[in-house]
Design a protein around this motif. Structure first.
Motif, PDB file in Angstrom:
ATOM      1  N   MET A 170     -12.001  19.726 -37.416  1.00  0.00           N
ATOM      2  CA  MET A 170     -10.765  18.829 -36.953  1.00  0.00           C
ATOM      3  C   MET A 170      -9.622  18.808 -37.732  1.00  0.00           C
ATOM      4  O   MET A 170      -8.575  18.259 -37.271  1.00  0.00           O
ATOM      5  N   ASN A 171      -9.810  19.562 -38.670  1.00  0.00           N
ATOM      6  CA  ASN A 171      -8.274  19.593 -39.519  1.00  0.00           C
ATOM      7  C   ASN A 171      -7.753  21.050 -39.258  1.00  0.00           C
ATOM      8  O   ASN A 171      -7.098  21.597 -40.103  1.00  0.00           O
ATOM      9  N   HIS A 172      -7.933  21.576 -38.291  1.00  0.00           N
ATOM     10  CA  HIS A 172      -7.253  22.911 -37.750  1.00  0.00           C
ATOM     11  C   HIS A 172      -5.621  22.703 -37.711  1.00  0.00           C
ATOM     12  O   HIS A 172      -5.220  21.518 -37.751  1.00  0.00           O
ATOM     13  N   ARG A 173      -5.071  23.806 -37.907  1.00  0.00           N
ATOM     14  CA  ARG A 173      -3.667  23.753 -38.021  1.00  0.00           C
ATOM     15  C   ARG A 173      -2.935  23.954 -36.693  1.00  0.00           C
ATOM     16  O   ARG A 173      -1.640  24.352 -36.504  1.00  0.00           O
ATOM     17  N   PHE A 174      -3.615  24.094 -35.475  1.00  0.00           N
ATOM     18  CA  PHE A 174      -3.298  24.174 -34.032  1.00  0.00           C
ATOM     19  C   PHE A 174      -2.548  23.119 -33.741  1.00  0.00           C
ATOM     20  O   PHE A 174      -3.323  21.910 -33.303  1.00  0.00           O
ATOM     21  N   LYS A 175      -1.187  23.010 -33.914  1.00  0.00           N
ATOM     22  CA  LYS A 175      -0.569  21.371 -33.840  1.00  0.00           C
ATOM     23  C   LYS A 175       0.480  21.570 -32.608  1.00  0.00           C
ATOM     24  O   LYS A 175       0.974  20.433 -32.213  1.00  0.00           O
ATOM     25  N   TYR A 176       1.022  22.511 -31.905  1.00  0.00           N
ATOM     26  CA  TYR A 176       1.950  22.774 -30.981  1.00  0.00           C
ATOM     27  C   TYR A 176       1.943  23.588 -29.755  1.00  0.00           C
ATOM     28  O   TYR A 176       1.299  24.704 -30.041  1.00  0.00           O
ATOM     29  N   ILE A 177       2.465  23.249 -28.731  1.00  0.00           N
ATOM     30  CA  ILE A 177       2.571  24.223 -27.460  1.00  0.00           C
ATOM     31  C   ILE A 177       4.032  24.300 -27.162  1.00  0.00           C
ATOM     32  O   ILE A 177       4.886  23.269 -27.466  1.00  0.00           O
ATOM     33  N   GLN A 178       4.336  25.274 -26.622  1.00  0.00           N
ATOM     34  CA  GLN A 178       6.009  25.331 -26.097  1.00  0.00           C
ATOM     35  C   GLN A 178       5.645  25.877 -24.923  1.00  0.00           C
ATOM     36  O   GLN A 178       5.014  27.009 -24.250  1.00  0.00           O
ATOM     37  N   LEU A 179       6.697  25.485 -23.963  1.00  0.00           N
ATOM     38  CA  LEU A 179       6.663  25.901 -22.689  1.00  0.00           C
ATOM     39  C   LEU A 179       7.969  25.444 -21.739  1.00  0.00           C
ATOM     40  O   LEU A 179       8.584  24.617 -22.375  1.00  0.00           O
ATOM     41  N   PRO A 180       8.425  25.939 -20.658  1.00  0.00           N
ATOM     42  CA  PRO A 180       9.571  25.873 -20.258  1.00  0.00           C
ATOM     43  C   PRO A 180       9.698  24.437 -19.442  1.00  0.00           C
ATOM     44  O   PRO A 180       8.545  24.060 -18.961  1.00  0.00           O
ATOM     45  N   PHE A 181      10.800  23.725 -19.506  1.00  0.00           N
ATOM     46  CA  PHE A 181      10.755  22.522 -19.131  1.00  0.00           C
ATOM     47  C   PHE A 181      12.724  22.188 -18.847  1.00  0.00           C
ATOM     48  O   PHE A 181      13.232  22.237 -19.777  1.00  0.00           O
ATOM     49  N   ASN A 182      12.873  22.005 -17.481  1.00  0.00           N
ATOM     50  CA  ASN A 182      14.338  21.756 -17.368  1.00  0.00           C
ATOM     51  C   ASN A 182      14.427  20.967 -15.852  1.00  0.00           C
ATOM     52  O   ASN A 182      13.172  20.886 -15.282  1.00  0.00           O
ATOM     53  N   MET A 183      15.441  20.786 -15.455  1.00  0.00           N
ATOM     54  CA  MET A 183      15.733  20.178 -14.137  1.00  0.00           C
ATOM     55  C   MET A 183      15.314  20.745 -13.036  1.00  0.00           C
ATOM     56  O   MET A 183      15.035  20.334 -11.815  1.00  0.00           O
ATOM     57  N   GLY A 184      15.266  22.197 -13.136  1.00  0.00           N
ATOM     58  CA  GLY A 184      14.507  23.042 -12.198  1.00  0.00           C
ATOM     59  C   GLY A 184      13.178  23.259 -12.112  1.00  0.00           C
ATOM     60  O   GLY A 184      12.602  23.929 -11.345  1.00  0.00           O
ATOM     61  N   LYS A 185      12.538  22.882 -13.334  1.00  0.00           N
ATOM     62  CA  LYS A 185      11.196  23.423 -13.681  1.00  0.00           C
ATOM     63  C   LYS A 185      10.587  22.146 -14.485  1.00  0.00           C
ATOM     64  O   LYS A 185      10.666  22.330 -15.570  1.00  0.00           O
ATOM     65  N   THR A 186      10.226  21.431 -13.377  1.00  0.00           N
ATOM     66  CA  THR A 186       9.515  20.068 -14.055  1.00  0.00           C
ATOM     67  C   THR A 186       7.802  19.896 -14.152  1.00  0.00           C
ATOM     68  O   THR A 186       7.352  19.038 -14.412  1.00  0.00           O
ATOM     69  N   ALA A 187       7.234  21.124 -13.924  1.00  0.00           N
ATOM     70  CA  ALA A 187       5.842  20.868 -13.478  1.00  0.00           C
ATOM     71  C   ALA A 187       4.988  20.515 -14.780  1.00  0.00           C
ATOM     72  O   ALA A 187       4.021  19.843 -14.567  1.00  0.00           O
ATOM     73  N   ALA A 188       5.357  20.667 -15.929  1.00  0.00           N
ATOM     74  CA  ALA A 188       4.921  20.071 -17.112  1.00  0.00           C
ATOM     75  C   ALA A 188       4.821  18.592 -17.246  1.00  0.00           C
ATOM     76  O   ALA A 188       3.938  18.134 -17.783  1.00  0.00           O
ATOM     77  N   TYR A 189       5.700  18.333 -16.394  1.00  0.00           N
ATOM     78  CA  TYR A 189       5.612  16.569 -16.419  1.00  0.00           C
ATOM     79  C   TYR A 189       5.048  16.039 -15.110  1.00  0.00           C
ATOM     80  O   TYR A 189       4.387  14.887 -15.350  1.00  0.00           O
ATOM     81  N   THR A 190       5.335  16.849 -14.080  1.00  0.00           N
ATOM     82  CA  THR A 190       4.984  16.332 -12.582  1.00  0.00           C
ATOM     83  C   THR A 190       3.497  16.747 -12.093  1.00  0.00           C
ATOM     84  O   THR A 190       2.979  16.249 -11.228  1.00  0.00           O
ATOM     85  N   ASN A 191       3.172  17.968 -12.657  1.00  0.00           N
ATOM     86  CA  ASN A 191       1.980  18.518 -11.786  1.00  0.00           C
ATOM     87  C   ASN A 191       0.763  18.419 -12.718  1.00  0.00           C
ATOM     88  O   ASN A 191       0.877  18.945 -13.839  1.00  0.00           O
TER      89      ASN A 191
END
Length: 369
Positions: free
Chosen positions: A242-263
């Motif tokens: 549980m003390n792993h160091r996997f802490k972040y993801i990075q992905l595209p998000f903008n007004m034309g590409k909103t799937a991270a929030y909506t899908n």
């Protein structure tokens, strides 16, 4: 070894009068809500290798940005080297301290060298195959490699290029490129091997936390490249508890590409959800990239309704600032990366720090327009 700290990133934020609304805390660090990205499209154009990020990086830090993101393959290492020059000048002049800045890079793509090698296939043979970092079968489309030895080598090159002791976040870069070739079962086995090596490198002080950066990997409608965030977390727990160091993801998000929030492309405990919600439920921080979609958002002007929702004070002066205000206000995002080389553009973009983020109830109205 110097790396970002809570005390120093907090002190950095307090230098700016608007810090309470433009900075956020995540995993023991204070992040600016905008970060500077250094991706440059059309990498084969010769003009992309003229040193030109240095002044932009310095201006970003002067304007209150403390998150700087790059990758080993961006302009074949030139982006990292230019960031390193900029950081060296800032530190020497006393304008910033290493501990105030959150420095990130990525490994997975084959970075080659600059000047571009006469024969890239020979370069790959000599630098990756003969050294034992990878086999020919490990390399996808002559550009992507996901063996632990190759990624460790890439990480060490990035640290050298940047001229720092270590990184704050190191990402596995676009692993979805290998998913179809490996198949799902073998893919997550490979992730386990990478995460095992990442935990070792974190123990050795090469970076503080690690993550996974994707393009379509968390939001794709194509199952051949859709990665389960829940399974990635399971891999991290399996190799490090549980003390792993996997802490972040990075992905595209903008007004034309909103799937991270909506899908609802992810599942957590069997329940469908967006990747931003999945990350929240799994305790993973989300940093978005491509805030301006390489300037492809601006082929026509935004509507007046969009402008009023994003900035009812009428302070912001152009659609670029509105687009940055959009991503900066998105619930669940730590920070959003934009790319800019020109200091005056960096200053203009950072004007949004003087405007309050849009409240969620108002923000969600944008999806109804």
């Amino acid at each position: 070894m110097s790396h970002a700290t809570l005390e120093d990133t907090y002190n950095f934020a307090k230098k700016f009068s608007h810090y309470k609304d433009f900075y956020t805390k995540s995993n023991g660090l204070i992040f600016s809500k905008l970060g500077l990205g250094t991706f440059n499209k059309e990498p084969y154009k010769e003009e992309n290798y003229v040193f030109h990020y240095i002044e932009g990086v310095k201006e970003a830090v002067r304007q209150g940005i403390n998150l700087i993101d790059t990758a080993s393959n961006y302009r074949y290492g030139q982006s990292e080297k230019e960031i390193g020059e900029a950081l060296g000048e800032l530190f020497e002049a006393g304008e910033a301290k290493r501990e105030e800045l959150i420095i990130c890079s990525k490994g997975g793509f084959i970075q080659l060298d600059y000047p571009f090698p006469e024969n890239p296939y020979t370069w790959i043979e000599e630098n990756l195959i003969k050294t034992g970092f990878a086999t020919k079968e490990d390399i996808e489309l002559d550009q992507h490699c996901m063996t632990p030895d190759f990624v460790e080598w890439s990480c060490k090159r990035s640290i050298e290029n940047l001229g720092v002791d270590n990184l704050d976040i190191y990402y596995l870069h676009n692993p979805e490129m290998q998913l179809m070739r490996l198949g799902e079962k073998a893919f997550y086995k490979q992730i386990e091997k990478i995460f095992t090596r990442f935990e070792k490198l974190a123990d050795e002080g090469l970076f503080h936390s690690y993550g996974v950066a994707v393009w379509n990997g968390f939001t794709s409608e194509n199952s051949n490249e859709l990665i389960s965030l829940e399974k990635l977390v399971e891999c991290a727990i399996k190799v490090a508890g549980m003390n792993h160091r996997f802490k972040y993801i990075q992905l595209p998000f903008n007004m034309g590409k909103t799937a991270a929030y909506t899908n609802e492309t992810q599942k957590v405990d069997g329940m469908p959800c967006s990747v931003i919600n999945a990350a929240h439920n799994l305790g993973i921080g989300v940093i978005s990239s491509s805030a301006l979609l390489q300037m492809n958002l601006f082929k026509k002007s935004f509507t007046a309704e969009t402008g009023v929702i994003l900035d009812d004070s009428m302070t912001l002066k152009n659609d670029i600032q509105l687009a940055l205000q959009f991503v900066r206000s998105t619930p669940g995002l730590i920070s959003s990366l934009f790319g800019s080389k020109v200091p005056v553009h960096v200053r203009e973009n950072c004007e949004i720090s003087k405007v309050k983020a849009v409240k969620r109830s108002k923000y969600d109205l944008l999806y109804r327009l």
